[in-house]
Design a protein around this motif. Structure first.
Motif, PDB file in Angstrom:
ATOM      1  N   ALA A  85      -4.328  -4.109  -0.571  1.00  0.00           N
ATOM      2  CA  ALA A  85      -5.128  -4.000   0.435  1.00  0.00           C
ATOM      3  C   ALA A  85      -5.449  -2.592   0.690  1.00  0.00           C
ATOM      4  N   PHE A  86      -4.823  -1.785   0.074  1.00  0.00           N
ATOM      5  CA  PHE A  86      -5.212  -0.264  -0.017  1.00  0.00           C
ATOM      6  C   PHE A  86      -6.171   0.108  -0.890  1.00  0.00           C
ATOM      7  N   ILE A 136       5.873   0.271  -6.556  1.00  0.00           N
ATOM      8  CA  ILE A 136       4.871   0.254  -5.674  1.00  0.00           C
ATOM      9  C   ILE A 136       3.749  -0.539  -6.502  1.00  0.00           C
ATOM     10  N   THR A 137       3.848  -0.790  -7.532  1.00  0.00           N
ATOM     11  CA  THR A 137       2.886  -1.652  -8.076  1.00  0.00           C
ATOM     12  C   THR A 137       3.055  -3.233  -7.832  1.00  0.00           C
ATOM     13  N   GLU A 138       4.277  -3.532  -7.647  1.00  0.00           N
ATOM     14  CA  GLU A 138       4.719  -4.784  -7.169  1.00  0.00           C
ATOM     15  C   GLU A 138       4.946  -4.960  -5.603  1.00  0.00           C
ATOM     16  N   SER A 139       4.503  -4.154  -4.884  1.00  0.00           N
ATOM     17  CA  SER A 139       4.374  -4.405  -3.690  1.00  0.00           C
ATOM     18  C   SER A 139       3.363  -5.517  -3.253  1.00  0.00           C
ATOM     19  N   PRO A 140       3.609  -6.512  -2.298  1.00  0.00           N
ATOM     20  CA  PRO A 140       3.006  -7.561  -1.857  1.00  0.00           C
ATOM     21  C   PRO A 140       1.448  -7.234  -1.473  1.00  0.00           C
ATOM     22  N   SER A 174       3.076   9.192   5.449  1.00  0.00           N
ATOM     23  CA  SER A 174       3.000   8.710   4.097  1.00  0.00           C
ATOM     24  C   SER A 174       3.949   7.486   3.905  1.00  0.00           C
ATOM     25  N   ASN A 175       5.118   7.416   4.643  1.00  0.00           N
ATOM     26  CA  ASN A 175       5.969   6.262   4.368  1.00  0.00           C
ATOM     27  C   ASN A 175       5.362   4.842   5.190  1.00  0.00           C
ATOM     28  N   ALA A 176       4.379   5.186   6.107  1.00  0.00           N
ATOM     29  CA  ALA A 176       3.831   3.968   6.750  1.00  0.00           C
ATOM     30  C   ALA A 176       3.019   3.249   5.574  1.00  0.00           C
ATOM     31  N   VAL A 177       2.254   4.096   4.666  1.00  0.00           N
ATOM     32  CA  VAL A 177       1.673   3.148   3.596  1.00  0.00           C
ATOM     33  C   VAL A 177       2.481   2.193   2.980  1.00  0.00           C
ATOM     34  N   PHE A 178       3.627   2.542   2.704  1.00  0.00           N
ATOM     35  CA  PHE A 178       4.610   1.823   1.808  1.00  0.00           C
ATOM     36  C   PHE A 178       5.277   0.719   2.807  1.00  0.00           C
TER      37      PHE A 178
END
Length: 297
Positions: free
Chosen positions: A215-216, A207-211, A76-80
């Motif tokens: 891609a997901f 999460i919304t502001e992740s660069p 799960s953390n690999a996504v972030f």
């Protein structure tokens, strides 16, 4: 008048009459005391040995549950990590301390509380949620005003995802908005070693502001569900790993207690044997002295 041969016997007899207690009375009391302590220590050793056996049998199941929860949490953390998600700085931080209600497991709860206090000192704008009464008792003395929620009767057995989800639901209902939620837990290194670590649960805004989140191809409606699932998943991971650390620490503590009890039993047994031999020797001396005095009469 008595003859000279009779006088020593008379003096010995008068001394025996006027003496209120035998000279080895203290020895008899000491023997009873040592015997009582030996019995108490042996009973304690039986209890600690039993607790060690129980912890050893539970440790295998706890490690299996820990490995399974760790696989889900790391995935799960690999996504972030791939999305390069970072916590926001302008809002408060929430620390969730994954402890338990049980003791007799060494300093595992103390080390977790000390690590949390250090984090609070470096992050003054923060709140605390505590799982378990042990950490709550230690943190209440230094940061009682920061504790918003506390949960008892957690991690009594192997944690489940349903338990973590119920706690995550209560955390989600808190009115404040947090930049990040840091779950503080005991990380299992090996059967002898554990260390206080943190796992991050990001806010929906972070999460919304992740660069690289685009891609997901995650829908905006699913971001809230993703955030709640990630929080519950990380809580489940922290609780399962902390439970395995607690069982391992309790097994080690009971093993050390049993070994210490064995050493004390050996020392008290030697002391008891020496004291008993001294008492027997004293009684023999009195019997021989009395017999010699009777022959001289």
């Amino acid at each position: 008048m008595f003859s000279r041969a009779v006088r020593p016997a008379v003096r010995a007899g008068s001394a025996a009459v006027t003496r209120t207690a035998p000279p080895n009375a203290a020895n008899f009391a000491t023997l009873r005391e040592i015997e009582g302590r030996l019995k108490s220590i042996k009973n304690i050793q039986k209890i600690t040995n039993t607790m060690k056996i129980v912890a050893s049998t539970r440790l295998t199941r706890a490690q299996k549950a820990m490995n399974e929860s760790r696989a889900y949490g790391e995935t799960s953390n690999a996504v972030f990590e791939n999305a390069e998600t970072k916590p926001l700085d302008e809002k408060k931080t929430l620390f969730v301390v994954a402890s338990s209600d049980k003791g007799l497991c060494g300093g595992i709860h103390s080390s977790l509380s000390k690590a949390t206090r250090r984090m609070i000192e470096t992050t003054p704008n923060s709140d605390i949620v505590v799982l378990g009464e042990k950490a709550k008792a230690k943190l209440s003395s230094v940061a009682a005003d920061k504790i918003l929620l506390s949960f008892s009767n957690v991690c009594k057995d192997i944690p489940t995802f349903a338990d973590a989800q119920a706690i995550a639901d209560q955390i989600s209902l808190l009115p404040a908005e947090y930049a990040s939620i840091k779950i503080v837990y005991n990380k299992f290194v090996n059967a002898q070693t554990y260390e206080a670590s943190t796992v991050e649960a990001y806010s929906e805004e972070a999460i919304t502001e992740s660069p690289n989140i685009s891609a997901f191809e995650i829908d905006d409606e699913a971001l809230a569900s993703l955030r709640e699932y990630a929080l519950a998943n990380n809580l489940f991971w922290a609780m399962a790993e902390g439970h395995a650390c607690e069982i391992s620490a309790r097994r080690n503590a009971m093993e050390n207690a049993s070994n210490n009890a064995g050493d004390m039993i050996n020392r008290f047994q030697i002391l008891y044997n020496r004291q008993r031999q001294a008492t027997i020797t004293g009684e023999l001396v009195e019997i021989i002295t009395g017999a010699t005095a009777s022959e001289d009469m």
